[in-house]
Write an enzyme that holds these catalytic residues in place. Structure first.
Site, PDB file in Angstrom:
ATOM      1  N   SER A 141      70.143  61.518  68.866  1.00 21.71           N
ATOM      2  CA  SER A 141      70.307  61.103  70.254  1.00 21.71           C
ATOM      3  C   SER A 141      69.026  60.427  70.755  1.00 21.71           C
ATOM      4  O   SER A 141      68.618  59.410  70.204  1.00 21.71           O
ATOM      5  CB  SER A 141      70.702  62.314  71.107  1.00 21.71           C
ATOM      6  N   SER A 142      68.374  60.972  71.771  1.00 23.15           N
ATOM      7  CA  SER A 142      67.113  60.382  72.226  1.00 23.15           C
ATOM      8  C   SER A 142      66.090  60.344  71.093  1.00 23.15           C
ATOM      9  O   SER A 142      65.291  59.409  70.981  1.00 23.15           O
ATOM     10  CB  SER A 142      66.555  61.178  73.412  1.00 23.15           C
TER      11      SER A 142
END
Length: 296
Positions: A141-142
């Site tokens: 994700s991030s």
């Protein structure tokens, strides 16, 4: 009567499994970046000589400690089994997403989160005698977004990347130049460009660099409702262009590494793994990532 009992106790003690002393530890590292990312390191009890290094970058709403303890993030187990070191950066931002939007982080030696993580790599090479030719980056994700940014901003430090459910490097850029800014256009899959344009975005982060670049393994799920599945193809465009290879796969394997996954190779340096029916984010696959890193 006592002697046999004592000898028996000693024998049982010798046969009992030894408690592992290794633990995730925060360390101070020389950091000349403006961003003050915290560094945590895990050195396994059976660390090998000149060990490989895997940098594991957490997702939003997480920290180095919680990501390390997450049973779906298997890098501690891999480290214990094979003796490599893992570094776990921890975001300094509210919400603990990574800054993948500011000019500072999207520029080589710009002072942002990417430079702080690069400093951790350099420190690990010196402190733990890490093999500089075996430095790998992974994240979800991030953390996957930051993995792409690291590949663009510090390619000289990284041998390979395996990232899960991210976006192309530079896709989250903030028009205001803000740090840790959400980008709805990118997250929703509306930020589209040609392969050449995406390649230019990555190259512009370190324009004077002409050396080798890390091999890129890119995972994404078809049912991702946080970072739209269309971002997968934009990443493929970006890195195939950077490596100067076609967007037509040179090899395709269905149901690999598991059912409903398709793995496409674009030469030797870019691999895409698309998981049908899988949401955000694709679970980390230790074996497939270790194979990509050459840790088998």
């Amino acid at each position: 009567m006592l002697l046999p009992a004592i000898l028996g106790s000693l024998l049982l003690a010798a046969q009992a499994p030894q408690a592992l002393a290794a633990k995730l530890t925060q360390v101070d590292y020389p950091n000349n970046a403006t961003s003050k990312v915290q560094m945590f390191v895990y050195v396994p009890d059976n660390v090998v000589a000149n060990p490989p290094l895997v940098v594991v970058i957490h997702s939003c709403q997480s920290t180095a400690q919680t990501y390390f303890q997450n049973s779906k993030i298997p890098w501690k187990q891999g480290s214990d089994k094979k003796g490599y070191i893992t570094v776990w950066p921890s975001s300094p931002h509210s919400g603990t997403c990574w800054d993948v939007s500011s000019r500072a982080t999207l520029t080589h030696n710009g002072g942002g989160d990417s430079q702080a993580i690069a400093n951790m790599i350099l420190y690990s090479i010196d402190k733990y005698k890490v093999d500089p030719a075996k430095v790998f980056v992974t994240g979800g994700s991030s953390g996957a977004m930051m993995s792409n940014v690291m590949a663009a901003t510090y390619p000289e430090l990284i041998s390979a990347v395996s990232l899960y459910s991210g976006v192309a490097a530079g896709c989250f850029v903030s028009s205001s130049g803000g740090v840790d800014q959400w980008n709805n256009s990118c997250s929703g899959g509306s930020s589209k460009a040609t392969a050449e344009k995406w390649g230019d975005v990555a190259r512009a982060m370190y324009p004077e660099y002409t050396g080798s670049r890390p091999r890129m393994q890119i995972w994404h799920g078809s049912a991702d409702g946080t970072l739209a599945p269309g971002n997968y193809q934009e990443e493929i465009k970006q890195w195939t262009n950077v490596f100067g290879v076609t967007q037509t796969p040179t090899d395709t394997r269905k149901n690999y590494p598991q059912a409903n996954y398709q793995t496409d190779d674009y030469g030797d340096h870019v691999e895409g793994i698309y998981a049908t029916g899988v949401g955000h984010s694709v679970p980390a696959n230790l074996t497939a990532s270790e194979i990509w890193f050459g840790l088998v």
